[in-house]
Design a protein around this motif. Structure first.
Motif, PDB file in Angstrom:
ATOM      1  N   GLY A  47       0.839  -1.205   0.000  1.00  9.90           N
ATOM      2  CA  GLY A  47       0.000   0.000   0.000  1.00  9.90           C
ATOM      3  C   GLY A  47       0.872   1.252   0.000  1.00  9.90           C
ATOM      4  N   LEU A  50       2.588   1.625  -3.275  1.00  6.91           N
ATOM      5  CA  LEU A  50       1.727   2.096  -4.360  1.00  6.91           C
ATOM      6  C   LEU A  50       1.901   3.608  -4.581  1.00  6.91           C
ATOM      7  CD1 LEU A  50      -0.770   1.729  -6.284  1.00  6.91           C
ATOM      8  CD2 LEU A  50      -2.169   2.306  -4.320  1.00  6.91           C
ATOM      9  N   MET A 279      -1.651  10.885  -2.499  1.00  8.03           N
ATOM     10  CA  MET A 279      -1.931  10.188  -1.241  1.00  8.03           C
ATOM     11  C   MET A 279      -3.132   9.271  -1.466  1.00  8.03           C
ATOM     12  SD  MET A 279      -3.764  13.516  -0.217  1.00  8.03           S
ATOM     13  CE  MET A 279      -2.677  14.044  -1.444  1.00  8.03           C
ATOM     14  N   HIS A 288      -5.137  17.003   3.329  1.00  6.83           N
ATOM     15  CA  HIS A 288      -4.440  17.568   2.161  1.00  6.83           C
ATOM     16  C   HIS A 288      -5.296  18.513   1.332  1.00  6.83           C
ATOM     17  CE1 HIS A 288      -1.576  14.384   3.108  1.00  6.83           C
ATOM     18  NE2 HIS A 288      -0.700  15.081   2.418  1.00  6.83           N
ATOM     19  N   GLY A 311      -7.545   5.377  -4.305  1.00  6.11           N
ATOM     20  CA  GLY A 311      -8.285   4.538  -3.361  1.00  6.11           C
ATOM     21  C   GLY A 311      -7.323   3.603  -2.645  1.00  6.11           C
ATOM     22  N   TRP A 312      -7.874   2.579  -2.057  1.00 11.24           N
ATOM     23  CA  TRP A 312      -7.056   1.641  -1.283  1.00 11.24           C
ATOM     24  C   TRP A 312      -6.881   0.323  -2.015  1.00 11.24           C
ATOM     25  CZ3 TRP A 312     -10.218   2.305   3.803  1.00 11.24           C
ATOM     26  CH2 TRP A 312      -9.734   3.409   4.500  1.00 11.24           C
ATOM     27  N   MET A 320      -5.368  -3.029   3.763  1.00 10.36           N
ATOM     28  CA  MET A 320      -4.194  -3.752   4.222  1.00 10.36           C
ATOM     29  C   MET A 320      -3.591  -3.048   5.437  1.00 10.36           C
ATOM     30  SD  MET A 320      -1.112  -4.760   1.723  1.00 10.36           S
ATOM     31  CE  MET A 320      -2.253  -5.160   0.426  1.00 10.36           C
TER      32      MET A 320
END
Ligand code: MSP
Length: 675
Positions: A47, A50, A279, A288, A311-312, A320
């Motif tokens: 993560g 990324l 981010m 932010h 996104g995640w 995660m």
């Protein structure tokens, strides 16, 4: 100008050149990209990697364009939770942050992340800038003293309103502690209107647009003045002139982006304003996209040019995280591709880089699992990319004596290169990195299709005089793809250049030029770059990933379908609850391991969504790509075979219960509603 930092907590790429902001010839503004600075209370995983990769790819793209970008990543070390983590580990906090910060740097280095500065908030440079900005904002009248009485969530390092507490926990589900302190406050409320005006006047300042809308509604609910200091626990940055307090960690951390430019010392304009802050979504709206720009407005400093939140990556039990025990370390994956696929180390690194960018959750969240990575590997890197290169070189050796033939390049493929370049630029400039890599991959796929259509082996048999032209065209497209794929998989692209016996193609303007592949070049022998992962390994990976989810996922689809009986009548408002829209299928890919499911990427206006549909039996991917469909736009996302589906495509049933997709009678504007 040249700047030398005096503190080893700020690290540049190479020893002895600690974070120098070098621009030998001019003070031209450099393209400045940033990741968040990571908390050092946890270990790095894919993560974190990324977001590092987003910035790395953007930096390498800018270099390809001939620019001189600057890339910051680093660690956030002043928070209370970091201090607590150090205490729990029984370590001196400074030794602790040094140790954990290093693991993030090692992760970046492992993945060939080409940062210019690894910035740490325990550096002198940061402390100086944070205190200077605090003072400046206070001098401007936006910081004042008051008493704070309320709840604090140490884990998320946020102040929490009474009304937000659920079952004694913060909205993030963390423990909260009661705080009663005389503190310093930031007049955030003064920036409601300026922020809304900025957002309205610059539609692409906050991206993607779906998240921008969340920011707008967040601000419109009203911004409260916020407490920006805490009682000094002996860790953190003291408030200038009030050593009893330290600066609240978010107020302090956000300043890192400016501090790394050297501000307030001369020369900072060479980097500032940042061109893009990257981010994930959880730190976008409040921090932010609201607090940070408000701080800059209060200090009368320029705002970042773009703030982009992805996104995640989700895996098994959600996002995660170390506490959920579902973390995948980049290192583990690199090792896997070395050992199981037999990739060289730098190419195994490229596998991870590719998987991060291609699974990239620009709008929604995406699953990231070892099985997904393997799927991407076999289908895109082995089948598409490796195959194209291998075919080009093998056939050049077989039918053209291993030399680039002097014959015309097929105009059809010249056009394909131009199209890929245009698409790639649009996507890169819009920060849609997965789509940009996809545009380069589409070119590779177009090459494979070209080879299938031309069938050089049959041409050779028939002594077709156009064969040299086809061979040169194949090599020419391989060379162009090398340039376009370089920001994502640099080592693989170096291997392509080596096999073509040429210097690496590192200039955007050289892509697709005749000079990029000189006639008469003596080619090297093809060598497989990415060996295929065999079926057995794929099967093992599938078993290993999210074992509980897979059987669960398909059941509801079957059950719902069989049992569903529409009510005899509904009211019109009931019908109006369903938001139907026209969408276009951009990508279609069968879901491996399922008889029925096809994974679609659809475009609905400006938005892209992923939809999993039970149409695999009846439709092949090529029947679907480019087709318009009707989708249920406001259906709650669900997971099918562990893959998120963000909507549903409408279909009728044929006599055997197979799907017949609904399609507008003629082309409709994408995103138009259906009623
Ligand atoms: N220290 C703050 C950021 C301060 S920036 C001024 C922080 N740190 S963090 O260690 O929690 O990092 C969060 C960031 O790591 C996310 O915003 C994202 O960039 C990245 N990610 C961590 N886990 C991730 C996923 N599972 N998926 C996607 N991104 C992830 O917040």
């Amino acid at each position: 100008m040249h700047r030398t930092w005096n503190h080893a907590r700020i690290c540049g790429r190479s020893e002895g050149e600690l974070s120098s902001v070098d621009s030998p010839n001019s003070m031209a503004k450099r393209h400045y990209v940033t990741t968040p600075i990571y908390y050092v209370n946890s270990v790095p995983h894919v993560g974190h990697a990324l977001t590092m990769m987003c910035c790395d790819v953007e930096k390498r793209y800018r270099e390809l364009l001939g620019e001189d970008p600057y890339f910051l990543t680093g660690t956030d070390e002043n928070g209370l939770k970091v201090m607590t983590a150090a205490q729990e580990a029984g370590e001196d906090p400074m030794a602790f942050v040094d140790r954990i910060s290093e693991t993030f740097r090692v992760c970046a280095d492992l993945l060939n992340v080409d940062y210019d500065v690894f910035f740490r908030t325990t550096s002198d440079q940061h402390r100086k800038a944070a205190q200077a900005l605090f003072e400046r904002i206070r001098d401007n009248g936006y910081i004042f003293q008051d008493k704070y009485e309320g709840w604090y969530d140490i884990s998320a390092e946020t102040f929490v309103k009474e009304s937000e507490i659920v079952d004694g926990k913060s909205p993030d589900g963390n423990e909260v502690t009661w705080v009663e302190e005389e503190n310093w406050f930031f007049k955030l409320s003064a920036f409601e209107k300026p922020l809304l005006d900025k957002i309205e006047s610059e539609p692409d300042w906050l991206l993607p647009h779906t998240r921008k809308n969340e920011v707008v509604s967040f601000i419109k609910q009203g911004l409260r003045d916020i407490c920006i200091t805490r009682a000094n626990p002996g860790w953190g940055i003291p408030v200038p002139g009030d050593e009893t307090k330290v600066i609240y960690v978010w107020f302090d951390a956000l300043i890192n982006y400016l501090a790394a430019t050297g501000w307030p010392d001369a020369g900072w304009e060479e980097l500032w304003p940042a061109d893009v802050h990257w981010m994930a979504k959880e730190i976008f709206t409040r921090f932010h996209a609201t607090l940070w720009p408000a701080m800059l407005m209060a200090a009368e400093l320029p705002l970042p040019k773009a703030v982009v939140a992805h996104g995640w990556f989700v895996f098994r039990d959600g996002k995660m995280s170390k506490s959920r025990g579902n973390v995948i370390a980049a290192e583990e994956l690199v090792k896997y591709y070395q050992e199981m696929a037999g990739c060289a180390h730098d190419l195994a690194v490229d596998v991870v880089r590719w998987s991060l960018i291609r699974s990239f959750p620009f709008e929604g969240d995406t699953d990231y699992s070892k099985f997904e990575v393997a799927n991407l590997y076999n289908s895109e890197l082995v089948n598409d990319f490796g195959n194209a290169l291998n075919r080009g070189l093998s056939m050049a050796h077989k039918f053209a004596d291993g030399v680039v033939p002097d014959a015309p390049i097929d105009s059809e493929m010249i056009a394909a290169i131009e199209k890929a370049k245009t698409d790639y630029t649009v996507y890169m400039d819009g920060h849609r990195l997965s789509d940009a890599a996809g545009a380069a991959l589409d070119l590779v796929r177009a090459l494979n299709k070209y080879v299938d259509d031309k069938a050089p082996w049959a041409m050779a048999k028939n002594e077709d005089p156009a064969l040299p032209s086809v061979i040169r065209t194949m090599l020419f497209v391989c060379r162009a793809s090398e340039g376009m794929l370089r920001p994502v998989i640099p080592a693989a692209c170096d291997a392509v250049a080596r096999q073509l016996n040429l210097e690496p193609l590192t200039k955007w303007s050289d892509i697709g030029t005749e000079a990029s592949l000189p006639v008469g070049t003596k080619l090297n022998q093809p060598e497989p770059i990415f060996p295929r992962l065999d079926k057995k390994i794929m099967e093992q990976l599938k078993q290993g990933d999210a074992p509980a989810e897979q059987p669960k996922a398909e059941k509801p689809v079957k059950k719902d379908k069989q049992k569903f009986e529409p009510p005899a009548e509904i009211e019109f408002p009931d019908f109006m609850k369903v938001n139907l829209k026209v969408a276009r299928v951009i990508e279609a890919e069968p879901v491996e391991g399922s008889d029925k499911l096809m994974k679609l990427q659809v475009k609905i206006g400006d938005e892209s969504r992923q939809i999993v549909a039970g149409i695999k039996k009846v439709y092949a991917p090529e029947d679907l790509i480019g087709r318009q469909v009707v989708v249920v736009y406001n259906l709650k996302p669900a997971k099918l075979m562990g893959i998120e589906s963000q909507g549903m495509v409408l279909a009728a049933d044929d006599a055997d219960g197979n799907a017949i997709l609904l399609q507008p009678d003629k082309e409709a504007p994408e995103g138009s509603s259906v009623h």
